[in-house]
Design an enzyme around this catalytic site. Structure first.
Site, PDB file in Angstrom:
ATOM      1  N   GLU A 289       0.945  -1.382  -0.021  1.00 40.77           N
ATOM      2  CA  GLU A 289      -0.066   0.059   0.177  1.00 40.77           C
ATOM      3  C   GLU A 289       0.923   1.347   0.098  1.00 40.77           C
ATOM      4  O   GLU A 289       0.286   2.190  -0.419  1.00 40.77           O
ATOM      5  CB  GLU A 289      -1.115   0.025   1.201  1.00 40.77           C
ATOM      6  CG  GLU A 289      -2.368  -0.362   0.756  1.00 40.77           C
ATOM      7  CD  GLU A 289      -3.401  -0.164   2.121  1.00 40.77           C
ATOM      8  OE1 GLU A 289      -2.917   0.412   3.030  1.00 40.77           O
ATOM      9  OE2 GLU A 289      -4.365  -0.598   1.854  1.00 40.77           O
ATOM     10  N   HIS A 310       7.375 -26.912  -1.983  1.00 45.73           N
ATOM     11  CA  HIS A 310       6.711 -27.932  -2.663  1.00 45.73           C
ATOM     12  C   HIS A 310       5.561 -27.433  -3.548  1.00 45.73           C
ATOM     13  O   HIS A 310       4.742 -28.341  -3.827  1.00 45.73           O
ATOM     14  CB  HIS A 310       6.390 -29.202  -1.786  1.00 45.73           C
ATOM     15  CG  HIS A 310       7.551 -29.575  -0.884  1.00 45.73           C
ATOM     16  ND1 HIS A 310       8.070 -31.033  -1.193  1.00 45.73           N
ATOM     17  CD2 HIS A 310       8.471 -29.136   0.055  1.00 45.73           C
ATOM     18  CE1 HIS A 310       9.019 -31.077  -0.434  1.00 45.73           C
ATOM     19  NE2 HIS A 310       9.333 -30.276   0.248  1.00 45.73           N
ATOM     20  N   LYS A 424     -14.211   0.592  -3.866  1.00 44.09           N
ATOM     21  CA  LYS A 424     -15.346   0.919  -2.872  1.00 44.09           C
ATOM     22  C   LYS A 424     -16.340   1.679  -3.446  1.00 44.09           C
ATOM     23  O   LYS A 424     -17.512   1.388  -3.278  1.00 44.09           O
ATOM     24  CB  LYS A 424     -14.903   1.852  -1.734  1.00 44.09           C
ATOM     25  CG  LYS A 424     -13.866   1.076  -0.947  1.00 44.09           C
ATOM     26  CD  LYS A 424     -13.460   2.135   0.437  1.00 44.09           C
ATOM     27  CE  LYS A 424     -12.388   1.554   1.088  1.00 44.09           C
ATOM     28  NZ  LYS A 424     -11.850   2.622   1.996  1.00 44.09           N
TER      29      LYS A 424
HETATM   30  O1  PA5 Z   1      -3.383   1.315   5.919  1.00 43.70           O
HETATM   31  C1  PA5 Z   1      -4.364   1.787   5.875  1.00 43.70           C
HETATM   32  O2  PA5 Z   1      -4.635   3.039   5.922  1.00 43.70           O
HETATM   33  C2  PA5 Z   1      -5.677   0.905   5.388  1.00 43.70           C
HETATM   34  O3  PA5 Z   1      -5.304  -0.535   5.058  1.00 43.70           O
HETATM   35  C3  PA5 Z   1      -6.575   0.978   6.418  1.00 43.70           C
HETATM   36  O4  PA5 Z   1      -5.915   0.425   7.564  1.00 43.70           O
HETATM   37  C4  PA5 Z   1      -7.947   0.204   6.125  1.00 43.70           C
HETATM   38  O5  PA5 Z   1      -8.314   0.682   4.841  1.00 43.70           O
HETATM   39  C5  PA5 Z   1      -8.822  -0.001   7.218  1.00 43.70           C
HETATM   40  O6  PA5 Z   1      -9.426   1.528   7.262  1.00 43.70           O
HETATM   41  P1  PA5 Z   1     -10.078   1.874   8.616  1.00 43.70           P
HETATM   42  O7  PA5 Z   1      -9.380   1.718   9.780  1.00 43.70           O
HETATM   43  O8  PA5 Z   1     -10.310   3.224   8.425  1.00 43.70           O
HETATM   44  O9  PA5 Z   1     -11.219   1.198   8.756  1.00 43.70           O
END
Ligand code: PA5
Length: 447
Positions: A289, A310, A424
């Site tokens: 990310e 494996h 989303k």
């Molecule tokens: O690293 C990040 O910001 C994301 O992976 C969030 O942790 C994830 O989308 C969950 O978001 P939230 O904590 O707002 O529900």
């Protein structure tokens, strides 16, 4: 106390030590920028000094709440997705007995997870498992508006309230969210839940050392003080003014970026201990990310060895030469198992008699590394003395710091995730969420 070690000897001939040293200044500047807040994403740098800045009263509050949940619940469901659950699961799995949750007489509550998928079967089976068990919920969402955890919480809250009533439910629900905004904050205020705050300046994937990770980890019976202590050791070592040669996170960041430039586009995080499976999931999110944007970034994947030797082992040995491996090596296991003698020796294993299982595992590790390097796969090795809270804390901060530096070297903002919104938007349009009428119309034309 020992320390995390980094070995990059096996990245040559793809990248030489001289080439890595040429980037020392750039990496040192990137590290400084993380401390000074002079580059992209500077409003999300709260994680940089988390281990050293967390206060005694914050730790005590987390520990007190953990004891409360441990006393009242046999099962605690951690509701969250991405950075809101992966850190906790990574640490809990790495540091718990693999079979603990199957034991009848347990020291620790069973920790389960929800809100990280939308599978109806998963929900059904989870609710079924919880029948007749005293359970609590830690509901974690920084934004407080993420669909997956919100949906899971609605289902679990409804079940808990039906079973124990609203009053007792309040006693067993903890919300971890933004200080003032988001649906989860409103709900927690309305219901009077115990809450913890996720600091504004800490993004989800860097939040394991906030209550997001620390509370579930403490509920699982793991010493969070040692975890923080380990992390703070690496925080010190990678401080603003650390020299490049002493800053292992910077050296790792440079090495992987240089490999990427030479066509090694996939990084496999490798472990030889199944307990580290979810540590790799956490790591994948952290780097994936943070760096996968602007049409660039290493693709992060992981394998569990020797299991995956494996399955994916063939590809790694002889497939397209676009990968490198980063191995997490554990010097000494926590337990001992010796290989017994067998009179008939029909399996031919008496030559291993009296040896520890780890001796075999270590030779598998070494043999694999040599084979993969011979096959054109550069290897980076990160070694910790043992799997303990202190060293897992070191690993966490090491990778977080490396990720920040690496993202800056790559020229991206390592602290945003704009790409996550695309699915989303489509999902909301398809579900005809109010406010998405135009998108609904557009997407329906396409299907
Ligand atoms: O690293 C990040 O910001 C994301 O992976 C969030 O942790 C994830 O989308 C969950 O978001 P939230 O904590 O707002 O529900």
């Amino acid at each position: 106390m020992g320390k995390l070690k980094l070995n990059i000897n096996d990245v040559t001939p793809w990248v030489t030590k001289e080439e890595i040293n040429e980037l020392a200044d750039a990496a040192t500047m990137a590290n400084m920028a993380l401390h000074d807040g002079t580059l992209l994403g500077n409003d999300f740098l709260g994680w940089v000094d988390l281990p050293s800045s967390i206060t005694e009263s914050q730790i005590e509050e987390i520990e007190k709440t953990a004891i409360h949940l441990r006393t009242h619940c046999d099962v605690v469901v951690v509701v969250g997705i991405g950075g809101s659950y992966l850190g906790a699961k990574a640490v809990i799995d790495a540091l718990s007995n693999s079979f603990d949750w199957l034991q009848d007489k347990r020291k620790n509550p069973v920790i389960l997870y929800a809100g990280n998928n939308i599978s109806e079967d998963y929900f059904y089976e989870l609710v079924e498992y919880l029948n007749g068990r005293s359970f609590g919920i830690i509901n974690i969402s920084k934004s407080g508006t993420t669909t997956e955890p919100a949906l899971a919480f609605r289902i679990l809250k409804d079940k808990l309230e039906r079973e124990v009533g609203k009053e007792e439910s309040r006693n067993r629900i903890v919300a971890i969210t933004d200080a003032s905004k988001g649906a989860l904050r409103d709900l927690a205020m309305n219901e009077g839940y115990k809450t913890f705050v996720i600091p504004d300046n800490v993004g989800g994937r860097y939040s394991v050392l906030t209550p997001v990770g620390l509370l579930p980890i403490a509920v699982a019976g793991i010493n969070i003080r040692l975890l923080l202590h380990g992390a703070s050791e690496i925080e010190k070592e990678t401080s603003r003014d650390a020299s490049f040669k002493n800053n292992l996170a910077a050296i790792y960041a440079v090495t992987r970026n240089e490999l990427y430039k030479r066509g090694k586009k996939i990084e496999l995080l490798v472990n030889f201990h199944p307990k580290l499976h979810y540590f790799a999931e956490w790591w994948k999110q952290l780097f994936g990310e943070s760096e996968g944007k602007d049409n660039k970034g290493i693709f992060n994947a992981s394998v569990n060895f020797t299991t995956d030797l494996h399955s994916m082992g063939q590809w790694i040995q002889e497939g397209e030469r676009t990968i490198f491996e980063t191995i997490i090596s554990i010097e000494e296991p926590n337990k001992k198992v010796k290989i017994p003698h067998d009179e008939l020796d029909l399996d031919g294993l008496n030559y291993l008699e009296g040896k520890r299982v780890d001796e075999v595992n270590k030779m598998a590790e070494l043999g694999t590394r040599i084979a993969h390097v011979d096959g054109g796969v550069p290897n980076i090795v990160i070694t910790i003395p043992e799997l303990s809270p202190y060293y897992v804390g070191q690993l966490i901060y090491f990778f977080e710091k490396a990720c920040g530096i690496s993202g800056y070297l790559l020229g991206v903002n390592p602290f945003d995730q704009p790409g996550v919104e695309a699915y989303k938007k489509n999902m909301f349009a398809l579900l005809e969420k109010p406010g998405f009428e135009k998108e609904t119309e557009e997407i329906k034309r396409r299907i």
